[in-house]
Design an enzyme around this catalytic site. Sequence first.
Site, PDB file in Angstrom:
ATOM      1  N   LYS A 267      27.012  -5.400   1.989  1.00 22.77           N
ATOM      2  CA  LYS A 267      28.168  -5.022   2.796  1.00 22.77           C
ATOM      3  C   LYS A 267      28.652  -6.258   3.544  1.00 22.77           C
ATOM      4  O   LYS A 267      27.828  -7.025   4.071  1.00 22.77           O
ATOM      5  CB  LYS A 267      27.774  -3.902   3.775  1.00 22.77           C
TER       6      LYS A 267
ATOM      7  N   SER B 140      31.991   3.911   6.366  1.00 25.41           N
ATOM      8  CA  SER B 140      32.645   2.639   6.196  1.00 25.41           C
ATOM      9  C   SER B 140      32.058   1.786   5.077  1.00 25.41           C
ATOM     10  O   SER B 140      32.699   0.846   4.626  1.00 25.41           O
ATOM     11  CB  SER B 140      32.565   1.844   7.506  1.00 25.41           C
TER      12      SER B 140
ATOM     13  N   SER C 112      28.040   6.057   8.079  1.00 22.16           N
ATOM     14  CA  SER C 112      28.646   5.144   7.101  1.00 22.16           C
ATOM     15  C   SER C 112      27.796   4.799   5.898  1.00 22.16           C
ATOM     16  O   SER C 112      28.291   4.139   4.980  1.00 22.16           O
ATOM     17  CB  SER C 112      29.071   3.851   7.786  1.00 22.16           C
TER      18      SER C 112
HETATM   19  N1  GLN Z   1      33.103   7.215  10.565  1.00 16.42           N
HETATM   20  C1  GLN Z   1      32.484   6.829  11.800  1.00 16.42           C
HETATM   21  C2  GLN Z   1      33.419   5.947  12.570  1.00 16.42           C
HETATM   22  O1  GLN Z   1      34.498   5.771  12.139  1.00 16.42           O
HETATM   23  C3  GLN Z   1      31.171   6.149  11.540  1.00 16.42           C
HETATM   24  C4  GLN Z   1      31.319   4.764  11.041  1.00 16.42           C
HETATM   25  C5  GLN Z   1      30.000   4.096  10.811  1.00 16.42           C
HETATM   26  O2  GLN Z   1      28.971   4.750  10.656  1.00 16.42           O
HETATM   27  N2  GLN Z   1      30.027   2.776  10.825  1.00 16.42           N
HETATM   28  O3  GLN Z   1      33.089   5.410  13.572  1.00 16.42           O
END
Ligand code: GLN
Length: 509
Positions: free
Chosen positions: A97, A172, A196
């Site tokens: 990532k 994400s 995410s």
């Molecule tokens: N979807 C969540 C957010 O937008 C979690 C994102 C994540 O786990 N990095 O914050």
Amino acid sequence: MNLDTLLDGPLRGLAGALARREVQAAEVARAYLDRIAAANALLNCFITVDRERSLHEAEAADRWLDARAAGGADAPASTLLPPQLSGLLAGVPVAHKDIFCAEGWRTTCGSRMLENFVAPYDAHVITRFRAAGAVTLGRANMDEFAMGSSNENSWFGPVRNPWDTSRVPGGSSGGSAAAVAAGLAPAATGTDTGGSIRQPAAWCGVSGIKPTYGRVSRYGMIAFASSLDQGGAFARRAEDLALLLDVMAGHDARDATSAVRQDGSFTGLLGQDLTGLRVGVPRDWFGSGLAAGIGTAVQAALEQLQRQGCVLVDIDLPASRHAIPAYYVIAPAECSSNLSRFDGVRFGHRAAGYRDLTELYERSRAEGFGAEVKRRILIGSYVLSHGYYDAYYLQAQKVRRLIADDFTRAFASCDLIAGPVTPTSAFRLGACNEDPVQMYLEDMYTIPVNLAGLPGMSIPAGFDNGLPVGLQLIGPWWQEARLLQVAHAYQQHTDWHRARPAGVPGVSA
Ligand code: GLN
């Protein structure tokens, strides 16, 4: 063995074939790089691919493996990993990532702010993968600064779901999940602040694990919400994840929240049967918010676990319904602080013209950050400001505690918890453009786990109208090995994790 079979089989098989020198690391890397070259224009899983750099790493792995096969070599130049782990993944390609700093690799975090940032050092996770001999396959696309549930917030464009390219892969860590699902990488790293790893794993039909908070060092992992961020991994199978976690996890003095643990290998419980294990089922999570097709698939998975010897017990997690509002106070608060470092002076994007220092800050941040990141910084600054701190931030921290207490109570009557990962399956690109809260709700079953710091997994558990459905497994602190045991046993009796999307350019399904 045919190379494609080896590439799509267990990581242990690939690592074994490399160690026995039946296949060259460079050959494996080339095969994946060719797949990426054919498919990335469509799927956009990777922000950066550097064929030469990856092949260079693969050739180094080959030299080390040759030397070891000849009885010569020690561990790759590092004393970081215990002897049984050094070289464990020698020659195995891993996509990272684009949030993990890796020396010499452009590290963008999905943001225009870091579009041209080349990391000067390795994240702890990267150092460990290097010590294990893994080959960097490229830098996976992601929502900007890991904020999002669809990968549409990336400055580098959305990732497309390999099961239906009109749909999002989740976020994400969408690039990582989609790359593994499409067969562009056998394994990938990710981070999970509110879901995410688990949510894109569910939507792409791959396995993903978010370890206990503190298990994997956050050093060099670009910070979003530091009390929630945790690194983890994606692969096809639970047994692959155990191997990856063996490499990634471990104490690091450079992260003050990194835990000192002597838990042994994450593969330790693989193969043990499930008889008598108590699986808690949060009945509230199966209510009207859950899409019918997902409820059916998850219910079938619970029955499968029952047939394998698990005992299902109903549990209550009443405070978890407040998780999303609490998270959208805490996470933005922490992000507004963490992202203050991107000021146009020290890191990343700097506006071309400015009259004074204030304008330099304003223009650089206005140009460098996207809409969702700005929204979070504004919310965070607001909830932390004088007069609102008690009303929002302090209150959210109290809710966080209640949520954690619920889990502690639940784990008195069960060994792990199983339920859905997401309320719906992958939505179409653009479907949530007008309504961020709709997207926030996708994390209703994953965010409570981050707020409590617990380990969680998503494993493939069927399909809803042709789209993958995930089963979530949640454990008490430090019980990743238990989750992996259950996931592995489930995968010994089901084939969902073997399903492959058809029609990925350059990959034969
Ligand atoms: N979807 C969540 C957010 O937008 C979690 C994102 C994540 O786990 N990095 O914050």
